[in-house]
Design a protein around this motif. Structure first.
Motif, PDB file in Angstrom:
ATOM      1  N   LEU A 226       0.828  -1.212   0.000  1.00 57.25           N
ATOM      2  CA  LEU A 226       0.000   0.000   0.000  1.00 57.25           C
ATOM      3  C   LEU A 226       0.865   1.267   0.000  1.00 57.25           C
ATOM      4  CD1 LEU A 226      -3.037  -0.663   2.398  1.00 57.25           C
ATOM      5  CD2 LEU A 226      -2.912  -0.850  -0.090  1.00 57.25           C
ATOM      6  N   LYS A 227       2.015   1.223   0.658  1.00 60.08           N
ATOM      7  CA  LYS A 227       2.893   2.403   0.663  1.00 60.08           C
ATOM      8  C   LYS A 227       3.343   2.759  -0.752  1.00 60.08           C
ATOM      9  CE  LYS A 227       4.700   1.797   5.356  1.00 60.08           C
ATOM     10  NZ  LYS A 227       5.911   1.465   6.168  1.00 60.08           N
ATOM     11  N   ARG A 228       3.480   1.763  -1.622  1.00 61.81           N
ATOM     12  CA  ARG A 228       3.927   2.009  -3.001  1.00 61.81           C
ATOM     13  C   ARG A 228       2.772   2.352  -3.936  1.00 61.81           C
ATOM     14  NH1 ARG A 228       6.349  -2.948  -1.819  1.00 61.81           N
ATOM     15  NH2 ARG A 228       4.960  -3.957  -3.333  1.00 61.81           N
ATOM     16  N   THR A 229       1.563   1.829  -3.664  1.00 59.18           N
ATOM     17  CA  THR A 229       0.497   1.900  -4.670  1.00 59.18           C
ATOM     18  C   THR A 229      -0.781   2.593  -4.218  1.00 59.18           C
ATOM     19  OG1 THR A 229      -0.402  -0.255  -3.999  1.00 59.18           O
ATOM     20  CG2 THR A 229       1.322  -0.261  -5.700  1.00 59.18           C
ATOM     21  N   LEU A 230      -0.920   2.959  -2.946  1.00 61.26           N
ATOM     22  CA  LEU A 230      -2.211   3.451  -2.446  1.00 61.26           C
ATOM     23  C   LEU A 230      -2.657   4.712  -3.179  1.00 61.26           C
ATOM     24  CD1 LEU A 230      -4.506   3.194  -0.343  1.00 61.26           C
ATOM     25  CD2 LEU A 230      -3.174   4.685   1.158  1.00 61.26           C
ATOM     26  N   ASP A 231      -3.914   4.721  -3.601  1.00 63.75           N
ATOM     27  CA  ASP A 231      -4.547   5.927  -4.140  1.00 63.75           C
ATOM     28  C   ASP A 231      -5.386   6.592  -3.045  1.00 63.75           C
ATOM     29  OD1 ASP A 231      -5.632   7.923  -5.635  1.00 63.75           O
ATOM     30  OD2 ASP A 231      -6.724   6.644  -7.032  1.00 63.75           O
TER      31      ASP A 231
END
Length: 624
Positions: free
Chosen positions: A463-468
């Motif tokens: 989630l740290k890399r991809t969260l919107d």
């Protein structure tokens, strides 16, 4: 008699073509047989009651037929899952099994008393349900007239049907055409009350006019002077004030009450019906909560649970008009997060066509504050009284508010008379960083919802890399997690719905629809005026993006996803769903005019293969 009733129900059901055979057959058979017995009892009592009033008994043809009642249940289209809340509230509790007498092992066998031999014949579930009565609950009903005789007959018929299903109405009568203080206003209200009593009796119910004041003017002495964002009723009740209502309900009668209250000089004066209903909602809820072992005592004594389960506002206007539906009613309202926005976007013209919509919305907020969390309010036109049965059985709106906007616009069920369902609801907020997520609460939500153990470290690292963004309902009662998944074939990342979860305790209370509507407004619905709902996110500003997600092929929720997605494709053990950006579709349709959209547009070519490729590579979030 029982065989004939069952047979007639089966014929009606078979012709209806519904797929929910088992749940509705059980529900319909149970209620139908009860209603048959109750009708015979009510006819006997009605004749006696009419003779006391020196009035001729109502003609038997005026009593609503069982077929109409059954068809009203079938139109609710309730699945077994939808009907669970109804059975939880109205079905009898299991009775404890009596313990067998204890045997002293030290006593020789020949001196022991023989155990009683009891035969247990097999009892039909249908007969058992008749012997073991349904728990009766109450609904507060505002009849906001004036209505002509035909309209009043239709409303009374709806009240009788609800009583057959176990929901007994406590009715407060109002007349919008007669202002307080006008000459003869009291006599007009009393006359309206007696007309409604006569209509209820005409259609097979037992009703009692309660013409004395059951509420008192002014707030309760112990109430605080100010309460933030809440309008307390201008009246209150004492326990002794509810005696006439208790007496009527205990006698199997529907109490019908004019909006009268006692002032400080103990005079009976006419007040706003909303204040009467608000005071009754509080007083009845407090009386119900004070009963020790409420369910057990109610079943044993046959009394009605005073705690209101529903608030019903039946008027000539219908529901609350919505800016998102060109003036057609709101389908489902989350009071906690939407009431302020509804007031701010209420068109000036609606103040003439729907004069009491906002005051009734405030009434719903007041009453639902005192009523149980599972309770709901419904605002409905007198033309749609049959929809009250569907609302009782399913506790959901006639048309789901989370359906795609295009389906709602073309839905024939959506008319000016479609009811508005109102729930206390939950606050909705949007967060955009992992640091703003309460991991403990999110973990508990995901694991309870999916029934699996989260691989916490890997999940939050991804989630740290991809969260919107994350949409959170209430105190983590529900959440929708959307990520940006990079794709080498597409110009921008894929908007992927990674998790959509609701706590089991909140499934069926509207949280699912509230959460999906917020997801729509924050993703594929962006750019439309009807997506400008305040939730801490973009509030409708921006360009919508296609939303993609996957689900196990055997997931029972897939039926719900099918109805809300633009399309789907099978991927082995998975199903890929997507929702097209609605603003882009609207622009394309406008550009093509009458030609409409083709099967595959230029901008759609290749996207499905790219989606499948990316989604296949997304790792699982769960421990094996």
């Amino acid at each position: 008699m029982l065989l004939i009733v069952q047979k007639s129900f089966f014929c009606v059901y078979r012709d209806s073509g519904s797929r929910n055979f088992k749940s509705l057959l059980d529900l319909g058979s149970l209620t139908l047989v009860r209603s048959t017995i109750k009708n015979q009892r009510s006819q006997t009592f009605k004749a006696f009651y009419a003779s006391l009033r020196k009035a001729p008994p109502a003609d038997i043809d005026d009593v609503p037929s069982d077929n109409d009642f059954i068809l009203s249940i079938l139109r609710a289209n309730a699945s077994s899952r939808d009907a669970k809340p109804y059975f939880a509230s109205f079905s009898p509790r299991p009775r404890p099994v009596p313990a067998l007498p204890q045997i002293d092992e030290a006593t020789p066998v020949e001196f022991r008393e023989p155990l009683p031999v009891t035969e247990h014949p097999k009892v039909s579930p249908l007969i058992a349900s008749i012997i073991d009565p349904v728990i009766r609950r109450t609904a507060l009903v505002k009849i906001q007239g004036p209505f002509n005789q035909v309209q009043l007959d239709s409303i009374a018929r709806g009240m009788v049907y609800l009583e057959k299903l176990g929901l007994v109405s406590v009715i407060v009568v109002e007349n919008d055409d007669v202002q307080r203080g006008e000459q003869d206003s009291r006599s007009v209200i009393v006359e309206d009350t007696m007309r409604l009593v006569s209509c209820l009796e005409k259609h097979g119910a037992r009703a009692r006019p309660v013409l004395g004041a059951v509420v008192r003017l002014g707030p309760k002495p112990e109430d605080p002077e100010t309460v933030q964002d809440f309008v307390p009723p201008e009246a209150h009740t004492c326990p002794s004030d509810l005696v006439p209502i208790r007496s009527a309900l205990r006698s199997g009668e529907i109490p019908v009450i004019p909006p009268f209250a006692l002032d400080s000089f103990c005079r009976s004066v006419r007040i706003d019906a909303n204040d009467v209903i608000g005071a009754l909602a509080r007083g009845m809820a407090e009386a119900g909560s004070q009963s020790s072992s409420a369910d057990a005592s109610i079943e044993a004594s046959g009394e009605v649970d005073l705690t209101p389960l529903r608030l019903m506002i039946i008027n000539r206007e219908g529901g609350v008009p919505s800016y998102a539906r060109t003036g057609f009613p709101h389908l489902l309202i989350n009071l906690d997060s939407e009431s302020k926005h509804i007031r701010e976007t209420f068109h000036e013209s609606w103040r003439h066509t729907h004069k009491t919509a906002l005051s009734n919305l405030a009434l719903a907020k007041t009453c639902l504050t005192y009523m149980p969390p599972t309770s709901s309010a419904v605002m409905v036109s007198h033309r749609s009284q049959s929809s009250l049965i569907g609302n009782l059985i399913t506790n959901r709106p006639a048309v789901s508010s989370s359906l795609p906007h295009a389906l709602l616009q073309g839905n024939r069920k959506l008319t000016p008379h479609t009811p508005t369902l109102i729930r206390r609801g939950l606050p909705i907020r949007v967060v955009r960083t992992v640091e703003n997520i309460d991991r403990n609460k999110m973990n508990a939500l995901l694991e309870q919802s999916f029934g699996r153990t989260l691989e916490e470290t890997d999940f939050y690292d991804r989630l740290k890399r991809t969260l919107d963004f994350v949409i959170i309902a209430g105190d983590y009662a529900g959440a929708a997690i959307v990520t940006n998944e990079p794709s080498s074939d597409l110009s921008q990342p894929i908007s992927y719905l990674d998790k959509f979860a609701v706590l089991p305790s909140h499934q069926g209370d509207g949280t699912v629809d509230f959460l999906w509507v917020a997801l729509h407004d924050e993703s594929y619905g962006l750019g439309h005026p009807f997506s400008a709902n305040p939730n801490g996110g973009k509030e409708g500003q921006g360009e919508g993006r296609d939303l993609v997600w996957r689900s196990r092929a055997n997931n029972p929720v897939n039926k719900w996803y099918f109805e809300r997605s633009s399309g789907h494709v099978r991927m082995g053990d998975w199903v890929l769903f997507w929702c097209d950006a609605e603003k882009r579709l609207k622009i394309e349709q406008g550009r093509r005019g009458r030609a409409g959209l083709s099967y595959i547009e230029d901008w759609e070519e290749g996207r499905l293969a790219s989606w499948i490729d990316v989604v296949h590579k997304i790792p699982s979030s769960w421990k094996k």
